[in-house]
Design a protein around this motif. Structure first.
Motif, PDB file in Angstrom:
ATOM      1  N   ALA A  58      46.583  37.929  57.447  1.00 11.92           N
ATOM      2  CA  ALA A  58      45.237  37.959  56.879  1.00 11.92           C
ATOM      3  C   ALA A  58      45.352  37.582  55.411  1.00 11.92           C
ATOM      4  CB  ALA A  58      44.609  39.339  57.033  1.00 11.92           C
ATOM      5  N   ILE A  59      44.456  36.717  54.945  1.00  9.32           N
ATOM      6  CA  ILE A  59      44.497  36.280  53.551  1.00  9.32           C
ATOM      7  C   ILE A  59      43.246  36.770  52.819  1.00  9.32           C
ATOM      8  CG2 ILE A  59      45.931  34.279  54.042  1.00  9.32           C
ATOM      9  CD1 ILE A  59      43.379  32.531  53.807  1.00  9.32           C
ATOM     10  N   PHE A  60      43.429  37.105  51.552  1.00  7.25           N
ATOM     11  CA  PHE A  60      42.332  37.574  50.712  1.00  7.25           C
ATOM     12  C   PHE A  60      42.214  36.638  49.516  1.00  7.25           C
ATOM     13  CE2 PHE A  60      43.381  40.982  53.458  1.00  7.25           C
ATOM     14  CZ  PHE A  60      42.141  41.519  53.781  1.00  7.25           C
ATOM     15  N   ILE A  61      41.052  36.028  49.402  1.00  4.76           N
ATOM     16  CA  ILE A  61      40.858  34.844  48.565  1.00  4.76           C
ATOM     17  C   ILE A  61      40.157  35.185  47.264  1.00  4.76           C
ATOM     18  CG2 ILE A  61      39.671  32.602  48.469  1.00  4.76           C
ATOM     19  CD1 ILE A  61      39.986  32.696  51.653  1.00  4.76           C
ATOM     20  N   ASN A  62      40.689  34.647  46.157  1.00  4.76           N
ATOM     21  CA  ASN A  62      40.014  34.647  44.856  1.00  4.76           C
ATOM     22  C   ASN A  62      39.586  33.215  44.565  1.00  4.76           C
ATOM     23  OD1 ASN A  62      42.630  36.754  44.050  1.00  4.76           O
ATOM     24  ND2 ASN A  62      40.533  37.492  43.962  1.00  4.76           N
ATOM     25  N   ARG A 134      39.008  43.153  50.249  1.00  2.00           N
ATOM     26  CA  ARG A 134      40.019  44.018  49.627  1.00  2.00           C
ATOM     27  C   ARG A 134      39.748  44.089  48.129  1.00  2.00           C
ATOM     28  NH1 ARG A 134      45.840  43.076  51.372  1.00  2.00           N
ATOM     29  NH2 ARG A 134      45.551  44.920  52.676  1.00  2.00           N
ATOM     30  N   PHE A 135      39.736  45.306  47.609  1.00  2.00           N
ATOM     31  CA  PHE A 135      39.518  45.507  46.178  1.00  2.00           C
ATOM     32  C   PHE A 135      40.709  44.983  45.379  1.00  2.00           C
ATOM     33  CE2 PHE A 135      36.528  48.516  47.864  1.00  2.00           C
ATOM     34  CZ  PHE A 135      35.553  48.668  46.887  1.00  2.00           C
ATOM     35  N   PRO A 136      40.473  44.201  44.338  1.00  2.00           N
ATOM     36  CA  PRO A 136      41.558  43.867  43.416  1.00  2.00           C
ATOM     37  C   PRO A 136      42.166  45.150  42.844  1.00  2.00           C
ATOM     38  CG  PRO A 136      39.679  42.447  43.011  1.00  2.00           C
ATOM     39  CD  PRO A 136      39.219  43.501  43.996  1.00  2.00           C
ATOM     40  N   PHE A 137      43.473  45.165  42.753  1.00  2.00           N
ATOM     41  CA  PHE A 137      44.235  46.327  42.276  1.00  2.00           C
ATOM     42  C   PHE A 137      44.080  47.536  43.218  1.00  2.00           C
ATOM     43  CE2 PHE A 137      42.587  43.950  38.595  1.00  2.00           C
ATOM     44  CZ  PHE A 137      43.775  43.473  38.071  1.00  2.00           C
TER      45      PHE A 137
END
Length: 311
Positions: A58-62, A134-137
């Motif tokens: 699973a990837i979480f994109i910025n 997903r929350f950053p940090f």
């Protein structure tokens, strides 16, 4: 005689417990790292490594990363390559990787919405849902009120907050690794890579033992790492190391069917640690568990020294 029988039964139960199947979902934050992609001449990246590993991720994109070079369309095409892969689940990691605890509700919710524009377009193109955030940090606010308010917003947008159980500070090792390469200290770079792999395996053992002690069985782990040069070169070694320990690699959807992820969270604050800890009600016990976590002091000291040098 009774002692020998008891010991035999105990050892048998331990062996039976460890014979149970272990599984993990790999999740990758900060996708796509376009600077690394261009640095390597568009010929090798973590995505290339994943193609050879053939595991679900699973990837979480910025999306702000699409603007890190002048080639926006080329960077968008790279993101499309990620999303198009059959085994890849798509998630939102906000636009600019802000810390919710620092910027507050209004700015952070705007950043979430801004961070889904290109991603949603591409997800629809390749017939994939965009349901994970997903929350950053992994910072979900400063207190329970901030946490509850943001949980309501995510639910209204159709997002599921994505937990993790294992994380091994790959961002720290990646910085040390890149610094060593820049100094042409290839021996130290290789040492950093090996330390990263060894520490990650140790952390899996740690969180596995915590889970077995608490739940009486292995849980479906969720590993958090990042799109970076270090993982492009060493993630395969972690995957192979876990396979030798009996782990199978599963999708995030499957991992979240484990009942532990329906547990109540008792931690409210800005710390970004494992959900294994967040499910512990007693704060004293939680702190004790955190203190038992393996640490690599030489790497942490090297990282702190590098940060000071770069100031």
């Amino acid at each position: 005689m009774k002692i020998f029988i008891w010991v035999g039964l105990f050892m048998g139960s331990i062996c039976q417990l460890y014979a149970q199947e272990r599984s993990v979902a790999v999740t990758i934050d900060d996708v796509p790292q376009v600077n690394v992609y261009h640095q390597l001449g568009k010929t090798f990246s973590l995505l290339t490594r994943l193609d050879s590993l053939n595991i679900p991720v699973a990837i979480f994109i910025n999306e702000d990363k699409l603007n890190q070079t002048a080639d926006f369309e080329g960077n968008k095409a790279l993101l499309a390559q990620w999303i198009s892969r059959p085994g890849i689940t798509v998630g939102n990691h906000s636009y600019a990787h802000l810390n919710y605890a620092d910027v507050g509700y209004e700015i952070f919710t705007e950043d979430i919405v801004k961070g889904e524009r290109v991603t949603r377009e591409l997800a629809e193109k390749f017939h994939k849902p965009l349901k994970y955030f997903r929350f950053p940090f992994n910072s979900m606010g400063n207190d329970s009120l901030q946490h509850k308010k943001m949980a309501g917003f995510l639910e209204s947008k159709g997002y599921l907050n994505t937990p993790y159980t294992v994380e091994s500070e790959d961002w720290m090792y990646d910085m040390l690794y890149n610094d060593a390469l820049a100094r042409r200290d290839l021996a130290y770079a290789e040492s950093v890579g090996k330390q990263y792999v060894e520490m990650t395996i140790k952390l899996f053992d740690h969180f596995d033992s915590l889970a077995v002690a608490r739940y009486g069985r292995p849980v479906k782990q969720i590993y958090l790492c990042h799109d970076n040069l270090l993982n492009a070169r060493y993630l395969d070694k972690i995957v192979n190391g876990l396979k030798t320990k009996g782990y199978t690699f599963i999708s995030l959807d499957e991992a979240l069917t484990d009942g532990i992820y329906k547990s109540k969270e008792y931690y409210y604050g800005r710390a970004g640690f494992s959900w294994i800890y967040r499910y512990v009600q007693d704060p004293v016990r939680r702190k004790t568990m955190v203190r038992t976590e393996p640490v690599n002091l030489p790497a942490q000291q090297a990282y702190e020294e590098l940060i000071k040098r770069n100031k």
